[in-house]
Design a protein around this motif. Structure first.
Motif: not given
Length: 201
Positions: A16-28
């Motif tokens: 699954x692709x996870x998109x993080x906003x906090x504390x560090x923005x990014x996708x993994x």
């Protein structure tokens, strides 16, 4: 996936692709992937580890992947897989101890060329580029909030389509259920027609 030249078929899922906003923005990528080849009697298990972020943006190493290849019947491990999918992944022979590079992201990505839309009018609404194009654009612009919202909208729209869909027939493949479970997928034509989107190798 069926490799007719080798007489092998593979059943697999995807992370699954996870998109993080906090504390560090990014996708993994994150999650467990299973790959089964019944003809060879081998299976692979891969685990994409999601990065854990602590205070001030510090955390665990991103892109970590671990796994193994084993015999389906005995469950005996023959290879161990370790590394980072965004850097380098190695495979180790558990019997001989030999370690070799299975995948080098830098080497492979450096050879990639941007896909070219040969025929814009032939791009179907179901093409991955059409479905996920706006999400990809926001990721490239590093607009993680916008990417997360668009990703949620795409997933909601696809769930709605799946709920109302009765039957589906692939355009270029014969798809039939197998007696032992699963599906048999064979090409309808000797060659697939030219795609509207191509990538030169």
């Amino acid at each position: 996936m069926k490799l007719t030249n080798f007489g092998e078929s593979y059943e697999m899922n995807s992370p699954s692709m996870v998109i993080n906003l906090l504390p560090v923005p990014g996708a993994e990528w994150a999650g467990k992937v299973s790959i089964v080849c019944r003809e060879s009697g081998l299976e692979a298990e891969l685990r994409y580890h999601q990065r854990r972020t602590f205070f001030f943006g510090f955390g665990s190493t991103p892109g970590v992947i671990k796994g193994r290849i084993f015999h389906s019947k005995s469950l005996t491990t023959i290879y161990e897989i370790d590394g980072r999918w965004n850097k380098k992944v190695t495979i180790k022979d558990v019997h001989s101890g030999e370690v070799r590079v299975l995948y080098d992201a830098v080497e492979n990505i450096s050879r990639l060329k941007t896909p070219v839309v040969r025929n814009p009018h032939a791009v179907a609404v179901t093409e991955s580029a059409a479905v996920w194009g706006k999400v990809s654009g926001e990721i490239l612009r590093r607009n993680w909030g916008g990417a997360a919202k668009l990703k949620a909208a795409v997933e909601e729209r696809e769930r709605g389509k799946a709920a109302t869909r009765t039957t589906w027939e692939p355009q270029f493949f014969h798809l039939r259920p197998k007696k032992e479970g699963g599906w048999s997928c064979r090409p309808k034509l000797a060659a697939v027609p030219a795609a509207p989107i191509t990538a030169d190798l």
